[in-house]
Design a protein around this motif. Structure first.
Motif, PDB file in Angstrom:
ATOM      1  N   CYS A 116      17.766   9.727 -47.051  1.00 51.58           N
ATOM      2  CA  CYS A 116      19.123   9.340 -46.434  1.00 51.58           C
ATOM      3  C   CYS A 116      19.902  10.212 -45.664  1.00 51.58           C
ATOM      4  O   CYS A 116      21.096  10.220 -45.289  1.00 51.58           O
ATOM      5  CB  CYS A 116      20.130   9.436 -47.914  1.00 51.58           C
ATOM      6  SG  CYS A 116      20.434  10.995 -48.579  1.00 51.58           S
ATOM      7  N   CYS A 132      21.373   7.709 -53.187  1.00 44.11           N
ATOM      8  CA  CYS A 132      19.808   8.048 -52.758  1.00 44.11           C
ATOM      9  C   CYS A 132      18.943   8.111 -53.727  1.00 44.11           C
ATOM     10  O   CYS A 132      19.415   8.568 -55.077  1.00 44.11           O
ATOM     11  CB  CYS A 132      19.743   9.425 -51.927  1.00 44.11           C
ATOM     12  SG  CYS A 132      18.321   9.893 -51.247  1.00 44.11           S
ATOM     13  N   CYS A 136      17.569  16.125 -53.282  1.00 43.29           N
ATOM     14  CA  CYS A 136      18.836  15.466 -53.113  1.00 43.29           C
ATOM     15  C   CYS A 136      19.596  14.956 -54.036  1.00 43.29           C
ATOM     16  O   CYS A 136      19.129  14.314 -54.907  1.00 43.29           O
ATOM     17  CB  CYS A 136      18.243  14.180 -52.161  1.00 43.29           C
ATOM     18  SG  CYS A 136      19.585  13.291 -51.255  1.00 43.29           S
ATOM     19  N   CYS A 184      17.160  15.519 -46.194  1.00 41.69           N
ATOM     20  CA  CYS A 184      16.640  14.443 -47.075  1.00 41.69           C
ATOM     21  C   CYS A 184      15.979  13.373 -46.136  1.00 41.69           C
ATOM     22  O   CYS A 184      16.622  12.770 -45.304  1.00 41.69           O
ATOM     23  CB  CYS A 184      17.497  13.734 -48.039  1.00 41.69           C
ATOM     24  SG  CYS A 184      17.061  12.368 -48.957  1.00 41.69           S
TER      25      CYS A 184
HETATM   26 ZN    ZN Z   1      18.847  11.642 -49.980  1.00 42.38          ZN
END
Ligand code: ZN
Length: 355
Positions: free
Chosen positions: A208, A240, A235, A205
Motif C-alpha cells: 500500500c 492493507c 504494515c 509497505c
Molecule cells: Zn500496507
C-alpha cells in the motif's frame, strides 16, 4: 539560521500525545486557539492568500501544509505540488481527448520560445529523465490548475524551483488572478542530518506504499526474527493486507546522492530570503538541546524508538528516548514533531496578514 519559535507556555503542566488526532486537536486549540479562529474568520469572509513553500528536499513541506489545512479549513485551503501536477499531466497525455485539450490550452496560454509539440515531448519525457521544464510552461500549467480550483488559498510546493524562477514569483499572483491576495514565502530550515536519517531509516509497505521510519515513526506492529536478530515493522494500515515494510532502494545511502540538489535548494532559500517586498515566515525543525527547556515542551520533541525482545513473553517491547541530532552548525539539537512547527506557522501567518 532562523529564529527559534517559542511554543512552550509557562506554568502549563498538561501533556499531549501528538500522534493521536484527538489530542492533537486539543493541543492546537490550547497553543494557537485565538489565531486559528482569526484565520477561519478571514477565510469565511472570502479572503485567500498564496504561500510559496521553500525548503530542501524531504524537509516536510507537504506534512506542514497538510497539517495547517487540516487544522484551519480543509474546504478552503489546498496543498498544491508542481511535481504532482506534472505527473497528472503525464496521464492526461495518454488520453487522446485530454491530450488535445491540453494542446489547445497551451496554444492559447503559453508564451515562450518553444513550439507546442516540443513542449509536449518534454512533458512526456519528464517521467523518466526529468530535465527541467521551461518556466514559461510551468506558469501556463499552474494557471490552468488554478482556474480549476476557483479562489482557494494555495500552498504551492515546487515553485520557484530554480534561481531564475524566483523573479517570476514577483509577478505570479498578477498572472494567475490573485491580484489582491497577499502572498507569502514560507522558508523551512531542517538540518541535513535530519533529512539523512529520515531517508536511511525509511521503510515502505510494498503493497500500500505506507511510508514510516524504523527509528522515528514506527507502525504499531513490530516483529522479531530471532535467527537474524532483526526487528521489522509490519504494515498496520487497516485497508492493507499487511506485511513487512522494506527499505527503498538507494535510501541506505541517505543524502549522499542528493548533496548537489540540497546545495541548490539552500541557495534558493537564501535568494528568497534576501528578497524585499514579500513577507516571510520562518519554520525551524530543530532547536539546540541547550535551549529546548526554555522554548519547548518535552512532548513536542521527536523521540527515537528502539526495540527489545522479551524472550519469555515472546513479545517486542518498544522503547523511546530523546533523539539527539547535530544541526548544520554542529550543535546538539532536538528535532520537532510537526505540530509545534505548524503552531509557529499559524501564528506567523496570522501576524503577516495583520489579523
Ligand atoms: Zn500496507
Amino acid at each position: 539560521m532562523f529564529p527559534i519559535f517559542k511554543t512552550k507556555i509557562a506554568g502549563l503542566k498538561k501533556k499531549f500525545d501528538l500522534n493521536n488526532p484527538q489530542e492533537r486537536k486539543k493541543y492546537f486549540q490550547l497553543k494557537a486557539g485565538k489565531e486559528i479562529k482569526k484565520l477561519r474568520d478571514y477565510f469565511k469572509k472570502g479572503n485567500s492568500f498564496v504561500v510559496y513553500l521553500l525548503g530542501k528536499k524531504n524537509s516536510g513541506k507537504g506534512t506542514y501544509s497538510k497539517m495547517f489545512t487540516e487544522v484551519i479549513d480543509p474546504e478552503r485551503i489546498e496543498h498544491f505540488s508542481i511535481g504532482d501536477m506534472i505527473r497528472g499531466i503525464d496521464k492526461e497525455l495518454k488520453d487522446k481527448k485530454k491530450r488535445q485539450e491540453l494542446i489547445e490550452f497551451l496554444e492559447k496560454n503559453y508564451r515562450g520560445w518553444r513550439r507546442i509539440q516540443e513542449l509536449v515531448t518534454l512533458l512526456e519525457r519528464r517521467s523518466t529523465t526529468a530535465p527541467l521544464l521551461p518556466t514559461e510552461l510551468i506558469l501556463a500549467l499552474v494557471k490552468r490548475e488554478i482556474q480549476k480550483r476557483k479562489k482557494k488559498t494555495l500552498f504551492i510546493d515546487g515553485f520557484p524551483r530554480d534561481l531564475d524562477q524566483i523573479n517570476f514569483t514577483l509577478f505570479f499572483r498578477d498572472l494567475i488572478g490573485y491580484r489582491d491576495d497577499p502572498d507569502i514565502f514560507v522558508l523551512i530550515d531542517v538540518p541535513e542530518k535530519v533529512i539523512d536519517e529520515r531517508m536511511k531509516y525509511r521503510r515502505v509497505c510494498p503493497t500500500c506504499q505506507t511510508s514510516r521510519n524504523f527509528k522515528l515513526l514506527p507502525t504499531s506492529k513490530i516483529e522479531y526474527n530471532s535467527k537474524k536478530k532483526e526487528f521489522y515493522l509490519l504494515c498496520d494500515n487497516p485497508q492493507c493486507k499487511g506485511g513487512r515494510l522494506v527499505p527503498k532502494e538507494g535510501d541506505e545511502k541517505g543524502i549522499k546522492p542528493i548533496k548537489e540538489r540540497l546545495k541548490k535548494d539552500e541557495k534558493l532559500i537564501d535568494q528568497a530570503n534576501s528578497l524585499y517586498g514579500i513577507p516571510k515566515v520562518y519554520l525551524r525543525n530543530s532547536v539546540p538541546k541547550s535551549k529546548a527547556r526554555e522554548y519547548l515542551d518535552d512532548y513536542e520533541i521527536t523521540p527515537e524508538y528502539y526495540y527489545e525482545f522479551d524472550a519469555k513473553k515472546k513479545k517486542v517491547r518498544v522503547q523511546e528516548k530523546p533523539w539527539i541530532v547535530l544541526d548544520d552548525e554542529g550543535k546538539k539539537s532536538y528535532s520537532l514533531l510537526p505540530p509545534p512547527v505548524v503552531v509557529s506557522l499559524i501564528k506567523q501567518i496570522t501576524k503577516v496578514l495583520n489579523l
